[in-house]
Structures are given as structure tokens and as C-alpha cells.
Design a protein around this motif. Structure first.
Motif, PDB file in Angstrom:
ATOM      1  N   UNK A 156      40.843  39.778  42.187  1.00  0.00           N
ATOM      2  CA  UNK A 156      40.023  38.822  41.452  1.00  0.00           C
ATOM      3  C   UNK A 156      38.900  38.239  42.298  1.00  0.00           C
ATOM      4  N   UNK A 157      38.855  38.598  43.555  1.00  0.00           N
ATOM      5  CA  UNK A 157      37.823  38.070  44.441  1.00  0.00           C
ATOM      6  C   UNK A 157      36.450  38.555  44.000  1.00  0.00           C
ATOM      7  N   UNK A 158      35.567  37.641  43.699  1.00  0.00           N
ATOM      8  CA  UNK A 158      34.193  37.902  43.280  1.00  0.00           C
ATOM      9  C   UNK A 158      34.093  38.562  41.914  1.00  0.00           C
ATOM     10  N   UNK A 159      35.181  38.716  41.190  1.00  0.00           N
ATOM     11  CA  UNK A 159      35.108  39.384  39.895  1.00  0.00           C
ATOM     12  C   UNK A 159      35.322  38.432  38.732  1.00  0.00           C
ATOM     13  N   UNK A 160      36.077  37.357  38.927  1.00  0.00           N
ATOM     14  CA  UNK A 160      36.380  36.457  37.826  1.00  0.00           C
ATOM     15  C   UNK A 160      36.139  35.000  38.203  1.00  0.00           C
ATOM     16  N   UNK A 161      35.315  34.756  39.181  1.00  0.00           N
ATOM     17  CA  UNK A 161      35.192  33.400  39.691  1.00  0.00           C
ATOM     18  C   UNK A 161      33.746  32.940  39.754  1.00  0.00           C
ATOM     19  N   UNK A 162      33.595  31.623  39.720  1.00  0.00           N
ATOM     20  CA  UNK A 162      32.315  30.982  39.956  1.00  0.00           C
ATOM     21  C   UNK A 162      32.447  30.175  41.234  1.00  0.00           C
ATOM     22  N   UNK A 163      31.670  30.528  42.245  1.00  0.00           N
ATOM     23  CA  UNK A 163      31.841  29.923  43.556  1.00  0.00           C
ATOM     24  C   UNK A 163      30.701  28.986  43.937  1.00  0.00           C
ATOM     25  N   UNK A 164      29.722  28.855  43.074  1.00  0.00           N
ATOM     26  CA  UNK A 164      28.597  27.986  43.380  1.00  0.00           C
ATOM     27  C   UNK A 164      28.329  27.060  42.206  1.00  0.00           C
ATOM     28  N   UNK A 165      27.655  25.960  42.488  1.00  0.00           N
ATOM     29  CA  UNK A 165      27.262  25.022  41.453  1.00  0.00           C
ATOM     30  C   UNK A 165      25.756  24.910  41.390  1.00  0.00           C
ATOM     31  N   UNK A 166      25.273  23.891  40.697  1.00  0.00           N
ATOM     32  CA  UNK A 166      23.832  23.664  40.659  1.00  0.00           C
ATOM     33  C   UNK A 166      23.305  23.372  42.056  1.00  0.00           C
ATOM     34  N   UNK A 167      24.099  22.647  42.822  1.00  0.00           N
ATOM     35  CA  UNK A 167      23.815  22.384  44.227  1.00  0.00           C
ATOM     36  C   UNK A 167      25.084  22.681  45.013  1.00  0.00           C
ATOM     37  N   UNK A 168      25.004  23.593  45.950  1.00  0.00           N
ATOM     38  CA  UNK A 168      26.181  24.030  46.689  1.00  0.00           C
ATOM     39  C   UNK A 168      26.060  23.627  48.153  1.00  0.00           C
ATOM     40  N   UNK A 169      26.983  22.790  48.607  1.00  0.00           N
ATOM     41  CA  UNK A 169      27.010  22.360  50.000  1.00  0.00           C
ATOM     42  C   UNK A 169      27.871  23.334  50.792  1.00  0.00           C
TER      43      UNK A 169
END
Length: 210
Positions: A148-161
Motif C-alpha cells: 500500500x506504500x504510495x498506492x493508497x495514501x495521501x502524504x501531503x497537505x496544502x502545506x507540508x512541513x
């Protein structure tokens, strides 16, 4: 699906048990049961669904933006990304918020970080690795969380710290940090946050106006 535990959905869940559940990485830390604080002030382990346990959801779905947007009416998301399997893949070829690229010229705003050739090479290697992970997932050949790594996930937002990470940090993933490490972590997080202050203010003004 991920469970959104917050002051609306679970106001009686203790923060300590929620934090432990969020840090329970599959394969390394066993899932845990949440603790509830009753009206009498006594903390008890959840009574209903005693076999129901919780663990870190960052592998399958790191940031449930859709659920948060629907529940809290959010338009923008400030994300702090520190997952060791994600940070190396977050690469901005032409700079980031608070970190503009000035490699080719002191005045240009479209300069490639590290020069075009090196930047393109790094981008090619990382996108190729992600593509291979997608392929392994489609043919059901991926092992463990790689499926599931990088296939079903959202890892960033509008602003990502994204705090600055050094090689030493990867050797301390499962060890207790000392005082020196904590000072360095807080310093890196503060610097990363300060770089995004202007963008966060802009997003807040837009969201407040809406």
C-alpha cells in the motif's frame, strides 16, 4: 477505513491511548485498545468491541483529507510529514515554500534544484521506484506494507512541513531519543514551520473569508 478520533467523534478517549495507537506501526508494535474516561473520572479500557484494536494508519492512508474536510469543513491542511519511508521521496525540483531554488541564477524563480541534470536524475529514480511499487501492488507481489506504500495514501497537505532529516535519524527509528536528539528535532521542526508561516497565513485568510 481510517478512524477519525477527535473531540467530536470520541470526546472521552484519553490522549495517551490515542497517541500510543497512532504510533503502533504494523509489524513492529502490537495494536492497542483505546482507553475511555467516564463521567466519574475513572479511566477504563473500551468496553464495547473488546476485540477491536487500533494501530497506526500512516501505511494505508496517512492523511484522511476527505474525512477531515467533510467533518470539519476544511479547505486547507497543514501537514507535518516525518515518516521515514516517505520523507526521502518528497522532492521539489524547483524549490519549496520558504526554500526557493537559486541554483542557476540569483534572480530566476524557475531554477532546478542542484541543476537540471542532477535534479532530473533524482526525480527519475524516485518516480521509477514509485512506479515499480505500484506494479508490484497490482500483481499482488508486494510484501507487507509495501503493498500500500504510495498506492493508497495521501502524504501531503496544502502545506507540508518536512523537517530536515539526516542519515543518523534512520538508525534511531526504534530507540528512545536523548535530550540532544529532542533539541535537534524541535529545532528542525521550528525551522520548517517558520518557512511556511506566510503560506499558512494566506490559507487561513482565504478559509476565513469563505
Amino acid at each position: 477505513p481510517p478512524v477519525l478520533v477527535n473531540h467530536i467523534t470520541a470526546p472521552n478517549v484519553t490522549l495517551a491511548s490515542a497517541i500510543i495507537a497512532s504510533a503502533a506501526v504494523p509489524g513492529f508494535i502490537n495494536p492497542v485498545r483505546l482507553q475511555l474516561k467516564g463521567p466519574d473520572g475513572v479511566v477504563r479500557v473500551q468496553a464495547e468491541n473488546k476485540d477491536q484494536t487500533y494501530w497506526d494508519g500512516s501505511i494505508e492512508q496517512d492523511i484522511p483529507t476527505s474525512g477531515l474536510a467533510e467533518m470539519l469543513n476544511c479547505q486547507f491542511f497543514v501537514t507535518a510529514q516525518c515518516n521515514p519511508h516517505i520523507v526521502p521521496f518528497l522532492f521539489n525540483t524547483k524549490g519549496d515554500v520558504g526554500r526557493p531554488s537559486r541554483w542557476s541564477s540569483g534572480m530566476r524563480e524557475d531554477s532546478w534544484r542542484g541543476g537540471f541534470l542532477l535534479s532530473a536524475l533524482e526525480l527519475y529514480i524516485k518516480t521509477d521506484m514509485i512506479a515499480k511499487l505500484h506494479f508490484l501492488n497490482e500483481v499482488e507481489a508486494a510484501i507487507g506494507f509495501f503493498g500500500t506504500m504510495f498506492t493508497q495514501s495521501t502524504y501531503t497537505g496544502s502545506t507540508t512541513l518536512v523537517p530536515h532529516v539526516v542519515l543518523e535519524d534512520f538508525f534511531k527509528l526504534f530507540s528512545d531519543p536523548n535530550l540532544r536528539d529532542m533539541h535537534r528535532y524541535f529545532q528542525a521542526g521550528s525551522v520548517s514551520a517558520y518557512q511556511h508561516i506566510a503560506m499558512i497565513k494566506l490559507h487561513y485568510r482565504i478559509a476565513h473569508a469563505l
